[in-house]
Design a protein around this motif. Sequence first.
Motif, short mmCIF file in Angstrom:
data_model
loop_
_atom_site.label_atom_id
_atom_site.label_comp_id
_atom_site.label_asym_id
_atom_site.label_seq_id
_atom_site.Cartn_x
_atom_site.Cartn_y
_atom_site.Cartn_z
N LEU A 102 42.66 36.31 52.95
CA LEU A 102 41.46 35.99 52.14
C LEU A 102 40.42 37.29 52.08
O LEU A 102 40.10 38.17 53.08
CB LEU A 102 40.54 35.13 53.03
CG LEU A 102 39.11 34.57 52.74
CD1 LEU A 102 39.25 34.20 51.37
CD2 LEU A 102 38.51 33.84 53.85
N ALA A 103 40.12 37.50 51.07
CA ALA A 103 39.25 38.83 50.75
C ALA A 103 37.77 38.15 50.08
O ALA A 103 38.12 37.50 49.29
CB ALA A 103 39.89 39.63 49.89
N VAL A 104 36.71 38.69 50.80
CA VAL A 104 35.37 38.05 50.06
C VAL A 104 34.48 39.62 49.99
O VAL A 104 34.51 40.41 51.09
CB VAL A 104 34.61 37.33 51.01
CG1 VAL A 104 33.41 36.66 50.64
CG2 VAL A 104 35.71 36.01 51.35
N GLU A 155 41.03 46.87 42.48
CA GLU A 155 42.07 46.27 41.75
C GLU A 155 43.33 46.75 42.40
O GLU A 155 44.41 45.76 43.03
CB GLU A 155 42.52 46.65 40.37
CG GLU A 155 43.59 46.08 39.78
CD GLU A 155 43.81 46.42 38.30
OE1 GLU A 155 44.84 45.87 37.68
OE2 GLU A 155 43.03 47.17 37.67
N LYS A 156 43.76 47.71 42.95
CA LYS A 156 44.77 48.08 43.88
C LYS A 156 45.00 47.58 45.04
O LYS A 156 45.68 46.80 45.78
CB LYS A 156 44.93 49.52 44.06
CG LYS A 156 45.91 50.18 44.81
CD LYS A 156 46.09 51.62 44.82
CE LYS A 156 47.31 52.28 45.78
NZ LYS A 156 47.20 53.66 45.67
N ALA A 157 43.40 47.45 45.89
CA ALA A 157 43.12 46.95 47.32
C ALA A 157 43.65 45.57 47.46
O ALA A 157 44.06 45.05 48.37
CB ALA A 157 41.81 47.28 47.89
N LEU A 158 43.09 44.81 46.26
CA LEU A 158 43.29 43.31 46.31
C LEU A 158 44.61 42.82 45.69
O LEU A 158 44.74 41.62 45.73
CB LEU A 158 42.18 42.74 45.50
CG LEU A 158 40.85 42.90 45.72
CD1 LEU A 158 39.65 42.63 44.93
CD2 LEU A 158 40.54 42.06 47.22
N HIS A 187 43.95 34.65 48.51
CA HIS A 187 42.81 34.01 48.16
C HIS A 187 41.57 35.16 48.14
O HIS A 187 41.28 35.83 48.87
CB HIS A 187 42.27 33.17 49.46
CG HIS A 187 43.31 31.97 49.91
ND1 HIS A 187 43.61 30.82 48.87
CD2 HIS A 187 44.56 32.23 50.58
CE1 HIS A 187 44.48 30.08 49.56
NE2 HIS A 187 45.04 30.91 50.26
N GLN A 188 41.00 35.29 46.83
CA GLN A 188 39.92 36.31 46.62
C GLN A 188 38.64 35.66 46.09
O GLN A 188 38.42 34.69 45.47
CB GLN A 188 40.48 37.17 45.62
CG GLN A 188 41.75 37.96 45.98
CD GLN A 188 42.16 38.80 44.80
OE1 GLN A 188 41.36 39.31 43.91
NE2 GLN A 188 43.49 39.00 44.81
N VAL A 189 37.49 36.06 46.95
CA VAL A 189 36.29 35.64 46.35
C VAL A 189 35.38 36.72 46.14
O VAL A 189 35.18 37.52 46.89
CB VAL A 189 35.51 34.78 47.47
CG1 VAL A 189 34.14 34.27 47.05
CG2 VAL A 189 36.62 33.43 47.92
#
Length: 234
Positions: free
Chosen positions: A65-67, A77-80, A85-87
Motif C-alpha cells: 500500500l502506498a499513500v 512513476e518508477k517508485a510506485l 494498492h496506491q492512493v
Amino acid sequence: MTRASRKSAVLLGASEGGVRTTQLGAQFEAAGLSSVQWMDAQSPLRVGVDGGVASWRSLALVPELAVGDWDSLASPEKALAGVPHQVTLSTEKDQSDLRAALDETLSFGVEDWLCFGVTGGRPDHHLATLQELSLWSERKGAGRVRAWDELAQYVFLSEGSSPWNLGLPPGRVFSVFSMSEDVRVSLSGASYPLENFRLLPGSRGLSNRVENDLGASIQVQQGRVVVVIPSKLA
C-alpha cells in the motif's frame, strides 16, 4: 483489487533528509524484529507513506500500500511501479499523508501499527506526527500504536486500555507525557510511581527509571499519554 486481511502494519515514511537503510535496520532491531525474517513470519501489511515507498525499495521490498502526494519521491512513476494498492492525495489537504495512510489500513483489518521514519526531520512535522499517532491510539487501544526513530521509541496509550508493561530492563530511562487534557495515569515498577495521578502538560513525567526485573507497568485511566524511551540512554 481485493485487500487481504492483515493483523499488523509496518508503515515507513521518509523524514526530512531521508532514512538510510542502516538506520532502518537498527530501528527494526530496536523494535524486536529482524526485517526480512520478521516480514516473512508475520506477513504484515507493508505501507509506504509518500517517500517511504523509496524506503521500502532500499530494503529490496515492495510496499503493498502506498499513500501520499508523492512530493518526497524523485521519480514517483518508477517508485510506485508494482505497488498493488496506491492512493494519490492532493498536495492541498487538511491532514497529513500519515493520517491518510492510517485510515487506509483500516480496510485491511489492521490492529497493530508499527511506524518508522515518520518522526524526526522538521520539528513541526515531528510534533504533528506525535499528536496524530496519539489520537489514533485513542481510537485503537493500548500498545497497538508505536513509532521508532534514531533517537527513541514512542508508545501511544489511551484511556480504557489494560495495563501495559514497558518490557524494559532495570535502570532503563523512560518518560511519560500528557497528550490531552485531564490525564490520569498509574505507574508501577518505576523509581517514581504514580497512582491515578493527574498528569498535566510539562516536565512532571520526565526521566523516570525502571526499578526492578518485573519491569515498569503503566495504565491510563483518563486521556492520552506518550511513553518516550530514548535509545541512547541506559
